[in-house]
Design an enzyme around this catalytic site. Structure first.
Site, PDB file in Angstrom:
ATOM      1  N   LYS A  99      54.925  46.554  34.088  1.00  9.79           N
ATOM      2  CA  LYS A  99      54.048  46.505  35.262  1.00  9.79           C
ATOM      3  C   LYS A  99      54.877  45.908  36.389  1.00  9.79           C
ATOM      4  O   LYS A  99      55.235  44.729  36.370  1.00  9.79           O
ATOM      5  CB  LYS A  99      52.812  45.640  34.994  1.00  9.79           C
ATOM      6  CG  LYS A  99      51.894  45.518  36.210  1.00  9.79           C
ATOM      7  CD  LYS A  99      50.762  44.526  35.965  1.00  9.79           C
ATOM      8  CE  LYS A  99      50.017  44.269  37.267  1.00  9.79           C
ATOM      9  NZ  LYS A  99      48.982  43.224  37.122  1.00  9.79           N
ATOM     10  N   ALA A 187      43.398  44.467  40.062  1.00  7.94           N
ATOM     11  CA  ALA A 187      43.272  43.351  41.010  1.00  7.94           C
ATOM     12  C   ALA A 187      42.024  43.448  41.874  1.00  7.94           C
ATOM     13  O   ALA A 187      41.676  44.512  42.393  1.00  7.94           O
ATOM     14  CB  ALA A 187      44.487  43.231  41.912  1.00  7.94           C
ATOM     15  N   SER A 210      41.712  37.440  35.997  1.00  6.96           N
ATOM     16  CA  SER A 210      40.961  36.292  36.500  1.00  6.96           C
ATOM     17  C   SER A 210      39.467  36.405  36.232  1.00  6.96           C
ATOM     18  O   SER A 210      38.809  35.414  35.882  1.00  6.96           O
ATOM     19  CB  SER A 210      41.192  36.129  38.009  1.00  6.96           C
ATOM     20  OG  SER A 210      42.563  35.952  38.291  1.00  6.96           O
TER      21      SER A 210
END
EC number: 2.8.1.10
Length: 264
Positions: A99, A187, A210
């Site tokens: 990545k 993201a 997250s």
């Protein structure tokens, strides 16, 4: 459009990829990954060096899960940094997947487009299977795809923001203009409905960290995202009803009830 989730020839059943950072403990990370049903996990050599004895528990848990490893070049700001870290990751993790993250702005962690193209070209020539983290810019994504990046990872919003899809038009355009590319939204997704939204657009997968790791209950949130991704994919395959600006009753209203007709 893809019926199978294919990353450089590797078929995955789960369209959810999770990260391994930020969890309250390695044990919770392991439980969340298992609960999600994901088959690939991202990890950073820069943040978790295997040679450090303190990280041995972390690596043991990762190995026990037997997942596809997707190393990333998080924290890199130059082509040389990204290339060097990718080469080290390949040697340690024994995978050609990388990545590619190459940050151009430290405030919103936006990728640096020109350097990203340079690094991708270098890594592809070196035999890597590159998954570039990029913005939702159509021209940049087309250039990366034309270079040979079969998988692109455009953001929905800045990393760790949890803002969800800030530019639905841009993401829809990417899906329409790059029909043969494997597109994974990476993201900015904060809640399961965000993941469902992009899957309904026809994206091939979702990458999260997250939103799961920082939840009050990471394990339960991992399950919720897994279900949302599956629901969004099913909705896309089913085909949504057309939108219209007027009401359309689901029950016919023409004519009168038969008992009213008899009374008259």
């Amino acid at each position: 459009m893809h019926s199978d989730f294919n990353i450089y020839g590797t078929q995955l059943n789960s369209r959810l990829i999770l990260g391994s950072a930020l969890y309250p403990s390695p044990a919770l990370m392991q439980q969340a990954l298992q609960q999600s049903g994901c088959e690939a996990v991202t990890l950073s050599l820069r943040r978790q060096a295997p040679e450090q004895q303190g990280g041995e528990q972390f690596w043991q848990l990762i190995r026990e899960l037997k997942l596809q490893l997707l190393p990333n070049t998080a924290g890199c700001h130059s082509v040389q940094q990204a290339v060097t870290l990718a080469q080290m990751s390949r040697e340690i993790f024994q995978t050609n997947w990388i990545k590619l993250e190459l940050i151009g702005d430290d405030y919103n962690l936006q990728p640096e487009p020109m350097l990203l193209l340079q690094a991708a070209e270098h890594l592809l020539a070196d035999g890597f299977e590159v998954l570039p983290y990029c913005t939702d810019d159509l021209v940049l994504c087309k250039r990366l795809y034309e270079l040979g990046c079969k998988v692109l990872m455009p953001w929905a919003a800045p990393i760790g923001s949890g803002l969800g899809v800030l530019n639905p038009y841009a993401l829809r355009t990417l899906r329409e203009r790059l029909p043969d590319a494997t597109l994974i939204v990476d993201a900015g997704l904060g809640v399961p409905s965000h993941a469902c939204q992009v899957m309904e657009m026809g994206f091939d997968g979702v990458l999260l960290n997250s939103a799961v790791a920082l939840a009050k209950d990471p394990v339960l949130m991992a399950l919720a995202f897994s279900q949302a991704v599956a629901a969004g994919r099913s909705a896309f395959l089913a085909g949504a009803m057309p939108k219209q600006d007027f009401a359309s009753p689901s029950t016919p209203v023409l004519g009168m009830p038969f008992w009213l007709q008899e009374a008259l």
